[in-house]
Design a protein around this motif. Structure first.
Motif, PDB file in Angstrom:
ATOM      1  N   MET A   1      53.632  41.969  34.028  1.00 50.62           N
ATOM      2  CA  MET A   1      52.481  42.608  33.434  1.00 50.62           C
ATOM      3  C   MET A   1      51.221  42.008  34.062  1.00 50.62           C
ATOM      4  N   ALA A   2      50.449  42.799  34.717  1.00 53.53           N
ATOM      5  CA  ALA A   2      49.245  42.357  35.387  1.00 53.53           C
ATOM      6  C   ALA A   2      48.054  42.464  34.438  1.00 53.53           C
ATOM      7  N   LEU A   3      47.164  41.484  34.538  1.00 53.35           N
ATOM      8  CA  LEU A   3      45.959  41.499  33.718  1.00 53.35           C
ATOM      9  C   LEU A   3      44.899  42.374  34.378  1.00 53.35           C
ATOM     10  N   PRO A   4      44.095  43.071  33.568  1.00 52.87           N
ATOM     11  CA  PRO A   4      42.989  43.839  34.136  1.00 52.87           C
ATOM     12  C   PRO A   4      41.970  42.899  34.796  1.00 52.87           C
ATOM     13  N   GLN A   5      41.207  43.412  35.728  1.00 49.48           N
ATOM     14  CA  GLN A   5      40.257  42.599  36.498  1.00 49.48           C
ATOM     15  C   GLN A   5      39.240  41.908  35.597  1.00 49.48           C
ATOM     16  N   ASN A   6      38.714  42.612  34.595  1.00 47.73           N
ATOM     17  CA  ASN A   6      37.722  41.988  33.720  1.00 47.73           C
ATOM     18  C   ASN A   6      38.342  40.878  32.867  1.00 47.73           C
ATOM     19  N   ARG A   7      39.606  41.003  32.544  1.00 46.48           N
ATOM     20  CA  ARG A   7      40.315  39.962  31.775  1.00 46.48           C
ATOM     21  C   ARG A   7      40.507  38.710  32.638  1.00 46.48           C
ATOM     22  N   LYS A   8      40.824  38.908  33.920  1.00 48.62           N
ATOM     23  CA  LYS A   8      40.978  37.779  34.844  1.00 48.62           C
ATOM     24  C   LYS A   8      39.659  37.028  34.995  1.00 48.62           C
ATOM     25  N   LEU A   9      38.561  37.776  35.116  1.00 56.92           N
ATOM     26  CA  LEU A   9      37.251  37.174  35.261  1.00 56.92           C
ATOM     27  C   LEU A   9      36.878  36.379  34.013  1.00 56.92           C
ATOM     28  N   ALA A  10      37.156  36.925  32.854  1.00 53.82           N
ATOM     29  CA  ALA A  10      36.859  36.231  31.601  1.00 53.82           C
ATOM     30  C   ALA A  10      37.683  34.954  31.478  1.00 53.82           C
ATOM     31  N   LEU A  11      38.935  35.001  31.872  1.00 55.97           N
ATOM     32  CA  LEU A  11      39.811  33.826  31.811  1.00 55.97           C
ATOM     33  C   LEU A  11      39.345  32.749  32.792  1.00 55.97           C
ATOM     34  N   ALA A  12      38.971  33.147  33.991  1.00 53.74           N
ATOM     35  CA  ALA A  12      38.477  32.190  34.987  1.00 53.74           C
ATOM     36  C   ALA A  12      37.163  31.561  34.524  1.00 53.74           C
ATOM     37  N   THR A  13      36.283  32.336  33.924  1.00 53.46           N
ATOM     38  CA  THR A  13      35.014  31.817  33.429  1.00 53.46           C
ATOM     39  C   THR A  13      35.235  30.834  32.285  1.00 53.46           C
ATOM     40  N   ALA A  14      36.116  31.166  31.367  1.00 51.67           N
ATOM     41  CA  ALA A  14      36.407  30.286  30.243  1.00 51.67           C
ATOM     42  C   ALA A  14      37.025  28.967  30.726  1.00 51.67           C
ATOM     43  N   THR A  15      37.892  29.051  31.708  1.00 48.43           N
ATOM     44  CA  THR A  15      38.512  27.845  32.263  1.00 48.43           C
ATOM     45  C   THR A  15      37.467  26.963  32.934  1.00 48.43           C
ATOM     46  N   ALA A  16      36.582  27.562  33.715  1.00 44.58           N
ATOM     47  CA  ALA A  16      35.536  26.799  34.392  1.00 44.58           C
ATOM     48  C   ALA A  16      34.602  26.132  33.384  1.00 44.58           C
ATOM     49  N   LEU A  17      34.233  26.842  32.332  1.00 47.35           N
ATOM     50  CA  LEU A  17      33.374  26.259  31.304  1.00 47.35           C
ATOM     51  C   LEU A  17      34.069  25.127  30.560  1.00 47.35           C
ATOM     52  N   ALA A  18      35.349  25.275  30.288  1.00 45.65           N
ATOM     53  CA  ALA A  18      36.095  24.214  29.615  1.00 45.65           C
ATOM     54  C   ALA A  18      36.158  22.960  30.489  1.00 45.65           C
ATOM     55  N   LEU A  19      36.388  23.121  31.785  1.00 45.22           N
ATOM     56  CA  LEU A  19      36.425  21.974  32.690  1.00 45.22           C
ATOM     57  C   LEU A  19      35.055  21.320  32.802  1.00 45.22           C
ATOM     58  N   LEU A  20      34.009  22.107  32.868  1.00 44.10           N
ATOM     59  CA  LEU A  20      32.655  21.569  32.931  1.00 44.10           C
ATOM     60  C   LEU A  20      32.321  20.782  31.669  1.00 44.10           C
ATOM     61  N   THR A  21      32.669  21.324  30.517  1.00 40.85           N
ATOM     62  CA  THR A  21      32.418  20.643  29.252  1.00 40.85           C
ATOM     63  C   THR A  21      33.193  19.334  29.169  1.00 40.85           C
ATOM     64  N   ALA A  22      34.441  19.345  29.594  1.00 38.83           N
ATOM     65  CA  ALA A  22      35.247  18.124  29.577  1.00 38.83           C
ATOM     66  C   ALA A  22      34.658  17.077  30.513  1.00 38.83           C
ATOM     67  N   GLY A  23      34.194  17.493  31.680  1.00 39.87           N
ATOM     68  CA  GLY A  23      33.593  16.553  32.628  1.00 39.87           C
ATOM     69  C   GLY A  23      32.317  15.944  32.092  1.00 39.87           C
ATOM     70  N   LEU A  24      31.479  16.752  31.470  1.00 38.88           N
ATOM     71  CA  LEU A  24      30.241  16.235  30.895  1.00 38.88           C
ATOM     72  C   LEU A  24      30.517  15.308  29.718  1.00 38.88           C
TER      73      LEU A  24
END
Length: 84
Positions: A1-24
């Motif tokens: 089951m493939a994720l829609p493009q906007n869902r992939k973008l939202a997941l990548a953005t959430a992951t990046a924000l979580a990593l940034l928050t953890a680093g800070l």
């Protein structure tokens, strides 16, 4: 089951924000409360860097390390990692 493009973008953005928050959060936990990293020595200022150029001529070491001193030299003790 493939994720829609906007869902992939939202997941990548959430992951990046979580990593940034953890680093800070990790960086803030190492600070001394003023926003600067905790100093390791008494009276040390974490935002001050100084250096001094020191030049030694090759003759001083050559004069010190005579053949007799070289034969009698022993290796320096190596540091030991606790629990290692």
């Amino acid at each position: 089951m493939a994720l829609p493009q906007n869902r992939k973008l939202a997941l990548a953005t959430a992951t990046a924000l979580a990593l940034l928050t953890a680093g800070l959060a990790w960086q803030a936990s190492a600070a001394d409360g003023s926003g600067h990293p905790a100093s390791t020595g008494a009276g040390a200022k974490s935002d001050t860097v100084s250096s001094e150029r020191v030049e030694h001529g090759p003759g001083a070491a050559g004069d010190y390390w005579t053949p007799e001193r070289m034969r009698a030299a022993e290796p320096a003790p190596m540091p030991v990692v606790p629990g290692g």
